[in-house]
Write an enzyme that holds these catalytic residues in place. Structure first.
Site, PDB file in Angstrom:
ATOM      1  CG  HIS A   1      -9.807  -3.657   8.284  1.00 25.57           C
ATOM      2  ND1 HIS A   1      -8.928  -4.185   9.209  1.00 25.57           N
ATOM      3  CD2 HIS A   1     -10.814  -4.549   8.176  1.00 25.57           C
ATOM      4  CE1 HIS A   1      -9.395  -5.345   9.641  1.00 25.57           C
ATOM      5  NE2 HIS A   1     -10.534  -5.589   9.031  1.00 25.57           N
ATOM      6  CG  ASN A  16      -2.195  -0.819   0.920  1.00 28.04           C
ATOM      7  OD1 ASN A  16      -3.064  -0.405   0.159  1.00 28.04           O
ATOM      8  ND2 ASN A  16      -2.263  -2.014   1.499  1.00 28.04           N
ATOM      9  CE  LYS A  68       4.369  -3.949  17.782  1.00 26.72           C
ATOM     10  NZ  LYS A  68       4.331  -4.902  18.897  1.00 26.72           N
ATOM     11  CG  ASP A 110      -9.708  -2.545  12.805  1.00 23.14           C
ATOM     12  OD1 ASP A 110      -8.787  -1.831  12.374  1.00 23.14           O
ATOM     13  OD2 ASP A 110      -9.636  -3.782  12.852  1.00 23.14           O
TER      14      ASP A 110
HETATM   15  C1  GRF Z   1      -3.266  -4.650   3.907  1.00 17.57           C
HETATM   16  O1  GRF Z   1      -4.117  -5.711   3.606  1.00 17.57           O
HETATM   17  C2  GRF Z   1      -3.981  -3.599   4.715  1.00 17.57           C
HETATM   18  O2  GRF Z   1      -5.337  -3.503   4.421  1.00 17.57           O
HETATM   19  C3  GRF Z   1      -3.810  -4.104   6.120  1.00 17.57           C
HETATM   20  O3  GRF Z   1      -2.511  -4.656   6.152  1.00 17.57           O
HETATM   21  C4  GRF Z   1      -2.144  -5.082   4.847  1.00 17.57           C
HETATM   22  C5  GRF Z   1      -0.834  -4.439   4.518  1.00 17.57           C
HETATM   23  O4  GRF Z   1      -0.321  -4.875   3.293  1.00 17.57           O
HETATM   24  N1  GRF Z   1      -4.018  -3.060   7.101  1.00 17.57           N
HETATM   25  P1  GRF Z   1       0.912  -4.115   2.641  1.00 17.57           P
HETATM   26  O5  GRF Z   1       2.050  -4.153   3.666  1.00 17.57           O
HETATM   27  O6  GRF Z   1       0.488  -2.719   2.337  1.00 17.57           O
HETATM   28  O7  GRF Z   1       1.259  -4.898   1.433  1.00 17.57           O
END
Ligand code: GRF
Length: 207
Positions: free
Chosen positions: A111, A16, A93, A152
């Site tokens: 999420h 991400n 965390k 969340d």
């Molecule tokens: C993703 O699925 C995000 O939604 C969740 O943790 C994962 C992180 O994936 N919070 P990346 O490290 O961004 O590949």
């Protein structure tokens, strides 16, 4: 409009985070990443940051004698970087309440499910997708929400559905959900950059 000055927090591979950088490169997101903070020195996200010339910092509570020392280092790194907005991208965390208080309404998380279902303690990584499949859900999705003191739980900013297909495993489903994450997260951040996010009565709207 001024670019959004981002601090990104990531604990893992950082896909991400990479999607955010790609959106900045592609001019779909008017932002800069001023610091990438991880709690795990082995996080792939740190490597991506270094390769891209983004300031990369490991700040782990394990490395400090006291919680106060940890929190003050975290706030110091953020302040020095000039980041005015925090995007959690697979950060495992809890963000200390002191940091949440410093960035009111300016911390977001992504999420890999449709909150409030499949969120909260223990609902991370493959556990989320396994639970969705076990439940027999036909749709799952992605949620981007504001971060407050609870896991969340902050106001939902945006959600996008992803189908659960017959024969899906946690891996195949995670891959499909992740593609949607990579497009939705930069879109929501761009809404902040453009000042299109409103909160009324605890409910968030993107205009
Ligand atoms: C993703 O699925 C995000 O939604 C969740 O943790 C994962 C992180 O994936 N919070 P990346 O490290 O961004 O590949």
């Amino acid at each position: 409009m001024k670019p959004l000055r981002l601090g990104v927090f990531a604990s893992g591979r950082g896909s991400n985070f990479a999607a955010i950088l790609a959106a900045i490169d592609g001019r779909r997101l008017n932002a800069s990443v001023d610091v990438l903070i991880s709690n795990d020195p082995a996080a792939g996200a740190l490597e991506t940051a270094r390769a891209r010339g983004v300031r990369a910092e490991t700040v782990s509570s394990a490395g400090f004698d006291s919680r106060d020392a940890f929190v003050s280092r975290l706030t110091e790194v953020l302040r020095e970087s000039g980041a005015g907005f925090i995007a959690l991208a697979g950060y495992m965390k809890r963000v200390p309440p002191e940091v949440v208080a410093l960035y009111p309404g300016r911390i977001v998380n992504i999420h890999p499910a449709l909150l409030p279902a499949f969120g909260g303690k223990g609902m991370y990584g493959r556990h989320v997708h396994e639970a969705v499949i076990r439940q027999g859900c036909k749709v799952t999705g992605v949620t981007v929400h504001l971060v407050d003191e609870q896991y969340d739980r902050g106001p939902i900013l945006a959600q996008r559905c992803v189908p659960v297909l017959p024969g899906d495993t946690a891996e195949t489903l995670a891959g499909r959900v992740l593609e949607t994450e990579h497009s939705l997260y930069p879109e929501v951040l761009q809404a902040f950059a453009e000042g299109r996010v409103r909160i009324r009565g605890g409910i968030a709207f993107i205009e």
